[in-house]
Enzyme design. Sequence first.
Site, PDB file in Angstrom:
ATOM      1  CE  LYS A  83      40.379  12.035  52.045  1.00  0.00           C
ATOM      2  NZ  LYS A  83      40.696  12.401  50.664  1.00  0.00           N
TER       3      LYS A  83
HETATM    4  C1  E4P Z   1      43.886  11.426  49.918  1.00  0.00           C
HETATM    5  O1  E4P Z   1      42.891  10.970  50.409  1.00  0.00           O
HETATM    6  C2  E4P Z   1      43.917  12.532  48.963  1.00  0.00           C
HETATM    7  O2  E4P Z   1      42.746  12.526  48.189  1.00  0.00           O
HETATM    8  C3  E4P Z   1      45.048  12.473  47.974  1.00  0.00           C
HETATM    9  O3  E4P Z   1      45.881  11.376  48.149  1.00  0.00           O
HETATM   10  C4  E4P Z   1      45.666  13.790  47.705  1.00  0.00           C
HETATM   11  O4  E4P Z   1      46.832  13.641  46.993  1.00  0.00           O
HETATM   12  P1  E4P Z   1      47.454  14.710  46.024  1.00  0.00           P
HETATM   13  O5  E4P Z   1      48.678  15.230  46.687  1.00  0.00           O
HETATM   14  O6  E4P Z   1      47.750  13.944  44.789  1.00  0.00           O
HETATM   15  O7  E4P Z   1      46.423  15.787  45.776  1.00  0.00           O
END
Ligand code: E4P
Length: 218
Positions: A83
């Site tokens: 990522k």
């Molecule tokens: C995506 O891969 C992220 O880990 C995640 O959806 C982040 O979302 P949040 O806004 O709940 O932190």
Amino acid sequence: MKIFLDTANRELIKKWLPTGLIDGITTNPSHLSKEGSDVKQVISDICAMVPGPISVEVVEKTPEAVYAQAKHITTFGEQVVVKIPCASQYFPVIHKLVQEGVSINVTLVFTPLQALMVAKLGVMLISPFVGRWDDIGVDGFTLLEETVNIKNLYDFDAEILAASVRSPLQWQKIAQLGVDAVTVPPAVFEQAINHPLTEKGMAIFDADWNKLGVNGSL
Ligand code: E4P
């Protein structure tokens, strides 16, 4: 629609994996920070449990260090997807990694044009963050809809992974857009898979059946 669990919590992954619905896992530094300091062990354990894509995010900052860390992350398991945040300084790194065959999930995507640009690099997954738009009073759903429209127009290979999902209702709306995948926190998954009327209906059927006095046999 592929369903990913948005967590690094091994107990919750273990709990929901047997449903047969979980296609992969998305971790991030915030999720991993809650699971103790032995991050490598946590990632290895998740890799041993889940055959599908497991996103692990880079935490280095310079493009050179991000490149080296991305390569290191791929050694955790064949199913690991690196990522990388959607920031211009990382585009050359993403481009190079894709050419080298590394599976990339570009994260922290907030506009349809960002999605279009990373799609051109040939990444595996693009993660638009719906909930974080909503958190600041902007309609994240419409931006996701526009992203899906662009994907359909240009038919790019990268899959749209709707991220930052806050509720089953939001997930349901996202599902109607025809996104390739969604990543949901375990709490949202649990809310979505159960329903009070299902529980109530089961209790009524049980009560009626028990009146027969045949002890559960048919
Ligand atoms: C995506 O891969 C992220 O880990 C995640 O959806 C982040 O979302 P949040 O806004 O709940 O932190």
